[in-house]
Design a protein around this motif. Sequence first.
Motif, mmCIF file in Angstrom:
data_model
loop_
_atom_site.group_PDB
_atom_site.id
_atom_site.type_symbol
_atom_site.label_atom_id
_atom_site.label_comp_id
_atom_site.label_asym_id
_atom_site.label_seq_id
_atom_site.Cartn_x
_atom_site.Cartn_y
_atom_site.Cartn_z
ATOM 1 N N ARG A 294 -5.878 20.759 22.095
ATOM 2 C CA ARG A 294 -5.754 21.048 23.705
ATOM 3 C C ARG A 294 -7.162 21.083 24.315
ATOM 4 O O ARG A 294 -7.335 20.536 25.336
ATOM 5 N N ASP A 295 -8.239 21.767 23.698
ATOM 6 C CA ASP A 295 -9.396 22.056 24.262
ATOM 7 C C ASP A 295 -10.446 20.539 24.217
ATOM 8 O O ASP A 295 -10.967 20.305 25.236
ATOM 9 N N VAL A 296 -9.685 19.551 23.321
ATOM 10 C CA VAL A 296 -10.627 18.437 23.050
ATOM 11 C C VAL A 296 -9.942 17.525 24.168
ATOM 12 O O VAL A 296 -10.932 16.943 25.020
ATOM 13 N N GLU A 297 -9.120 17.447 24.224
ATOM 14 C CA GLU A 297 -8.270 16.793 25.316
ATOM 15 C C GLU A 297 -8.440 16.965 26.664
ATOM 16 O O GLU A 297 -8.577 16.464 27.554
ATOM 17 N N GLY A 298 -8.443 18.329 26.935
ATOM 18 C CA GLY A 298 -8.679 18.916 28.198
ATOM 19 C C GLY A 298 -9.915 18.745 28.625
ATOM 20 O O GLY A 298 -10.337 18.627 29.984
ATOM 21 N N PRO B 167 -11.902 21.262 12.776
ATOM 22 C CA PRO B 167 -12.597 22.558 12.930
ATOM 23 C C PRO B 167 -13.491 22.822 14.151
ATOM 24 O O PRO B 167 -13.754 24.014 14.587
ATOM 25 N N MET B 168 -13.763 21.698 15.006
ATOM 26 C CA MET B 168 -14.102 21.877 16.299
ATOM 27 C C MET B 168 -13.320 22.502 17.382
ATOM 28 O O MET B 168 -13.774 22.963 18.403
ATOM 29 N N SER B 169 -12.121 22.735 16.843
ATOM 30 C CA SER B 169 -11.136 22.963 18.084
ATOM 31 C C SER B 169 -10.678 24.431 17.807
ATOM 32 O O SER B 169 -10.420 24.917 16.797
ATOM 33 N N GLY C 285 -8.287 10.028 21.598
ATOM 34 C CA GLY C 285 -8.384 9.458 20.248
ATOM 35 C C GLY C 285 -8.978 10.547 19.243
ATOM 36 O O GLY C 285 -8.160 10.835 18.084
ATOM 37 N N LYS C 286 -10.048 11.410 19.703
ATOM 38 C CA LYS C 286 -10.719 12.551 19.030
ATOM 39 C C LYS C 286 -9.701 13.570 18.965
ATOM 40 O O LYS C 286 -9.785 14.322 17.828
ATOM 41 N N HIS D 46 -3.205 27.438 16.561
ATOM 42 C CA HIS D 46 -2.988 27.582 15.169
ATOM 43 C C HIS D 46 -3.942 28.358 14.302
ATOM 44 O O HIS D 46 -5.293 28.355 14.902
ATOM 45 N N GLU D 47 -3.598 29.181 13.196
ATOM 46 C CA GLU D 47 -4.538 29.470 12.366
ATOM 47 C C GLU D 47 -4.109 28.682 11.019
ATOM 48 O O GLU D 47 -3.037 28.289 10.597
#
Length: 387
Positions: free
Chosen positions: A229-233, A196-198, A240-241, A338-339
């Motif tokens: 993509r936003d987390v790894e970016g 849900p953070m993404s 890992g997250k 995604h949705e």
Amino acid sequence: MTLQHALAADAVLPDDADRATLVGRVWSDRQGGPCPVALRQGRVHDLSGVSATMSGLLERDDLASVLAGDLPDLGPLDGFLDGSAGRLLAPIDLQAVKAAGVTFADSMLERVIEEQARGDSARAAEIRTRLAPVIGDSLRGVQAGSDKAAEVKALLQQMDLWSQYLEVGIGPDAEIFTKAQPMSSMGCGDLVGIHPMSEWNNPEPEVVLVIRSDGAIVGATLGNDVNLRDVEGRSALLLGKAKDNNASCAIGPFIRLFDDHFTQGDLDRATVSLRVAGTDGFEMTGESPMAAISRTPTDLAGQLLNRSHQYPDGAVLFLGTMFAPVKDRRGAGQGFTHETGDRVEIASPHLGRLVNWVERTDRCPEWTFGTVALMRNLVARGLGERI
């Protein structure tokens, strides 16, 4: 048992299923637990009496003769797709679940864009317009680790465009990471999870190699290496997250073993397709050839498992995504994300179709059946000596 989403057998099997050697895993209500199985003419046959784990089964040198023998019949595949007999599981159990990153030119470019955008999807379109003509054209057709790759690296370094993603994309050493824990992968028909953070994420449709402990590649299946993509970016150290979350790895529907009708050469020439269909009416499709990969599957397998790195229970290896979905969904310039409720189909004619539905990771069922639970279940069923 009634599944949330039922599928028909002909919707998930390879086009030439009648001559394919297919093995997998089901949860059998009749047997009271997970069973390695072989699929013959649309019927599921129990292999638990031969080996209670898929890991142990694939280590057998006499596997071909075992699969040709008389095996208990658990019923038609449809019963495990509609929930009446159990359900289809990911076709692996104790194997390590590994993945190779940035192995295709288009996905290399997108990783660089993520890095430049620092995870902000609103900046991606502008960066893509600026970098694609330079980096994208430079990468196409370049074999990783080659003299040509070294020339491209020197050129991009001079232009101050070199990236850590390009280093593993076309340099001598591949990026290989742990995608998920053994026993945690979702099967065909299951939910797949988006944290849900993404707010910027996508499916990663991939061919998955199946590798024995001695390094032999025995077959392949399909996988979804779901990515945030936003987390790894934001930072590559958050890989890992971005990758290993509840229900964030899907594999299936079956492992197709190599034989006279399906070889490594057939896999190298395979085409993989992607379809995403949302409850909002959004649809995205694409198709990409394995021939565009920057490293051969055998090279990647050799970098995974060798004298310096062993996997005694075997391993599966995601070969990297060919797709970098950029079709706008939430607004112009926002790209794809995604949705919940999205239906994701990953397909290849020789491997069948992996179908999953998207949900938040904290709304997907919690993963509770791990290695200890498997061992206890098998012992209780009198299969302890078959592990």
